[in-house]
Design an enzyme around this catalytic site. Structure first.
Site, PDB file in Angstrom:
ATOM      1  CG  ASN A 211      -0.134   0.123   2.509  1.00  0.00           C
ATOM      2  OD1 ASN A 211       0.350   0.739   2.573  1.00  0.00           O
ATOM      3  ND2 ASN A 211      -0.438  -1.258   3.386  1.00  0.00           N
ATOM      4  CB  ILE A 308       0.740  -6.902  14.531  1.00  0.00           C
ATOM      5  CG1 ILE A 308       0.930  -7.433  13.301  1.00  0.00           C
ATOM      6  CG2 ILE A 308       1.752  -6.462  15.293  1.00  0.00           C
ATOM      7  CD1 ILE A 308       1.965  -7.246  12.045  1.00  0.00           C
ATOM      8  CE  LYS A 338     -10.415   0.047  12.159  1.00  0.00           C
ATOM      9  NZ  LYS A 338     -10.000   0.702  10.773  1.00  0.00           N
TER      10      LYS A 338
HETATM   11  N1  CTP Z   1      -3.513  -3.647  12.444  1.00  0.00           N
HETATM   12  C1  CTP Z   1      -2.677  -4.418  12.774  1.00  0.00           C
HETATM   13  N2  CTP Z   1      -2.671  -5.497  12.059  1.00  0.00           N
HETATM   14  C2  CTP Z   1      -3.376  -5.837  10.624  1.00  0.00           C
HETATM   15  C3  CTP Z   1      -4.449  -4.786  10.306  1.00  0.00           C
HETATM   16  C4  CTP Z   1      -4.019  -3.570  11.089  1.00  0.00           C
HETATM   17  O1  CTP Z   1      -2.103  -4.666  13.794  1.00  0.00           O
HETATM   18  N3  CTP Z   1      -3.489  -6.838  10.634  1.00  0.00           N
HETATM   19  C5  CTP Z   1      -3.425  -2.251  13.106  1.00  0.00           C
HETATM   20  C6  CTP Z   1      -2.616  -0.633  12.602  1.00  0.00           C
HETATM   21  O2  CTP Z   1      -1.315  -0.790  12.440  1.00  0.00           O
HETATM   22  C7  CTP Z   1      -4.296   0.019  12.997  1.00  0.00           C
HETATM   23  C8  CTP Z   1      -5.314  -0.218  13.435  1.00  0.00           C
HETATM   24  O3  CTP Z   1      -4.492  -1.705  13.362  1.00  0.00           O
HETATM   25  O4  CTP Z   1      -2.859   0.614  14.075  1.00  0.00           O
HETATM   26  C9  CTP Z   1      -6.364  -0.252  12.814  1.00  0.00           C
HETATM   27  O5  CTP Z   1      -5.509  -1.054  10.984  1.00  0.00           O
HETATM   28  P1  CTP Z   1      -6.937  -0.337  10.001  1.00  0.00           P
HETATM   29  O6  CTP Z   1      -6.274  -0.634   8.803  1.00  0.00           O
HETATM   30  O7  CTP Z   1      -7.666   1.030   9.809  1.00  0.00           O
HETATM   31  O8  CTP Z   1      -8.187  -1.348  10.599  1.00  0.00           O
HETATM   32  P2  CTP Z   1      -7.574  -3.198  10.056  1.00  0.00           P
HETATM   33  O9  CTP Z   1      -7.911  -3.697  11.356  1.00  0.00           O
HETATM   34  O10 CTP Z   1      -6.860  -3.082   8.970  1.00  0.00           O
HETATM   35  O11 CTP Z   1      -9.342  -2.911   9.442  1.00  0.00           O
HETATM   36  P3  CTP Z   1     -10.713  -2.811   8.361  1.00  0.00           P
HETATM   37  O12 CTP Z   1      -9.174  -2.512   7.092  1.00  0.00           O
HETATM   38  O13 CTP Z   1     -11.528  -3.383   7.847  1.00  0.00           O
HETATM   39  O14 CTP Z   1     -10.828  -1.027   8.676  1.00  0.00           O
END
Ligand code: CTP
Length: 398
Positions: A211, A308, A338
């Site tokens: 990304n 994570i 979240k």
């Molecule tokens: N995060 C993480 N591990 C993942 C996905 C996200 O640790 N596999 C953490 C990101 O670093 C951030 C938070 O979770 O602090 C939210 O990430 P975000 O991309 O906003 O959301 P997602 O949890 O991925 O959910 P969605 O894509 O459905 O919005």
């Protein structure tokens, strides 16, 4: 490499003292630490060092006159006072020190000091008896009581032949003391881990899913935490920003690597900030060889990556956990979900649909959201956002 004075504007004021001959070296040492330097030369200073040398090393026009209409047009004295994050007066003469005590504004340097909100470092240099005089000592105490920091002169042989205290502190020491002006104790002694950047999920030996994350927000947070007294460990994915050299840096590629690096180092951390843009899915199989374009369409089966942040939040003795929420719609509602679902202590929400802020931009606008609070930090540079977030973290969560 990120340096302690990166993104800092330092104005170096040079007064009339033989030590002014060292001032081009001070400019260099400040630049070594990452500062953008401009010079203000008093009439006395100009007796000991040439404007040309200072202009050459600072790569900026030297400012020396309050009444120069042309200079005022390019960067007026009020603008210069606002430009500076720090003003370093080195060497500072007994006369300028006395003028500062009285709030005089009869030359450019003293006027700037009145007109600025920058941090101020004074490095006196003068004959040992002048330095020891009650007037100078009282004046320095007064300036200290006004939050100015004094870079103490050294003991040794002086240009006039006297031996005593009054020699200008070494240029390297002055530059380091200038960097220390930006330190605070909001996170004094705390250990902070930050994940940042994008993860890379391999499809075949040459292709991947990833990304647009640049790592700028995470790196700005790293610098702000370090300047607030924390020891910082960074788990770094794919980034396009200079690495903070004062942090412990661990480089990873995929979400799985990031999870492993986090879990093996999280034990001793007090605060975990999950700033990384982790790919939510990865290919089920990584092709051993480069995939050939044999067919009209191609499907890649994906499997969900581990979360994570949620893993850290579920630890028994978890650190204070702060996540980010990258949202494009229903911003606050999604961010609050979240906060609850992942079980973290705070969420920093940013609207990634707005190209002026977020992923690749140098600017951001965020909401700092806790169970009982939702506070907006208006659009500004990621560096200032990071400082404000550290302030919030220390106020609300520690
Ligand atoms: N995060 C993480 N591990 C993942 C996905 C996200 O640790 N596999 C953490 C990101 O670093 C951030 C938070 O979770 O602090 C939210 O990430 P975000 O991309 O906003 O959301 P997602 O949890 O991925 O959910 P969605 O894509 O459905 O919005």
């Amino acid at each position: 490499m990120q340096k302690p004075l990166n993104n800092k504007n330092v104005l170096l004021g040079i007064c009339g003292s033989i030590a002014a001959y060292k001032s081009p070296d001070i400019v260099r040492r400040l630049q070594d630490l990452g500062a953008e330097v401009r010079v203000v030369l008093t009439a006395g200073g100009a007796e000991f060092v040439s404007e040309r040398s200072l202009q050459t090393v600072s790569k900026n026009k030297v400012h020396d006159n309050l009444w120069d209409a042309e200079a005022e047009l390019s960067m007026g004295h009020i603008e210069l006072a606002k430009w500076a994050d720090a003003i370093v007066i080195a060497p500072a003469s007994a006369n300028t020190i006395a003028k500062l005590c009285h709030g005089r504004a009869n030359d450019l340097l003293t006027t700037l000091i009145l007109a600025t909100t920058a941090k101020i470092l004074i490095a006196p240099a003068m004959n040992q008896q002048m330095y020891a005089s009650m007037a100078t000592q009282d004046n320095l105490k007064l300036l200290e009581s006004r939050n100015m920091v004094i870079a103490k002169p050294e003991f040794g042989e002086q240009a006039c032949g006297d031996i005593g205290e009054g020699r200008l502190a070494e240029p390297t020491s002055i530059a380091l003391q200038a960097a220390n002006l930006f330190q605070n104790t909001q996170l004094g002694g705390k250990k902070v881990m930050i994940t940042l950047g994008a993860t890379i999920e391999a499809i075949d030996p040459v292709r991947f899913i990833s990304n647009h994350s640049s790592g700028k927000m995470g790196m700005a947070l790293a610098s702000a935490c370090i300047e607030a007294g924390a020891t910082v460990t960074l788990i770094i994915g794919s980034i396009s920003v200079a690495v903070e050299s004062r942090a412990i840096n661990i480089f990873v590629t995929s979400a799985d690597d990031m999870l492993e690096a986090v879990m093996s180092n999280i034990g001793e951390q007090d605060i975990f900030i999950s700033c990384a843009a982790v790919a939510d899915y990865r290919p089920v199989n990584i092709a051993q060889n480069k995939i050939k374009k044999d067919s009209e369409t191609l499907s890649i089966e994906l499997v969900r990556n581990p979360d994570i942040l949620a893993n850290v939040c579920q630890m028994k003795n978890k650190p204070i956990c702060i996540g980010f929420a990258a949202e494009t719609e229903n911003l606050i509602k999604n961010a609050k979900n979240k906060l609850k679902n992942k079980g973290c202590d705070a969420i920093i929400l940013n609207d990634v649909s707005n190209s002026k802020i977020g992923l690749k931009s140098d600017q951001n606008e965020v909401f700092f959201i806790t169970k009982d609070n939702c506070e907006k930090i208006n659009i500004t540079s990621k560096i200032i956002i990071a400082k404000k977030l550290v302030e919030k973290i220390s106020e609300v969560l520690i």
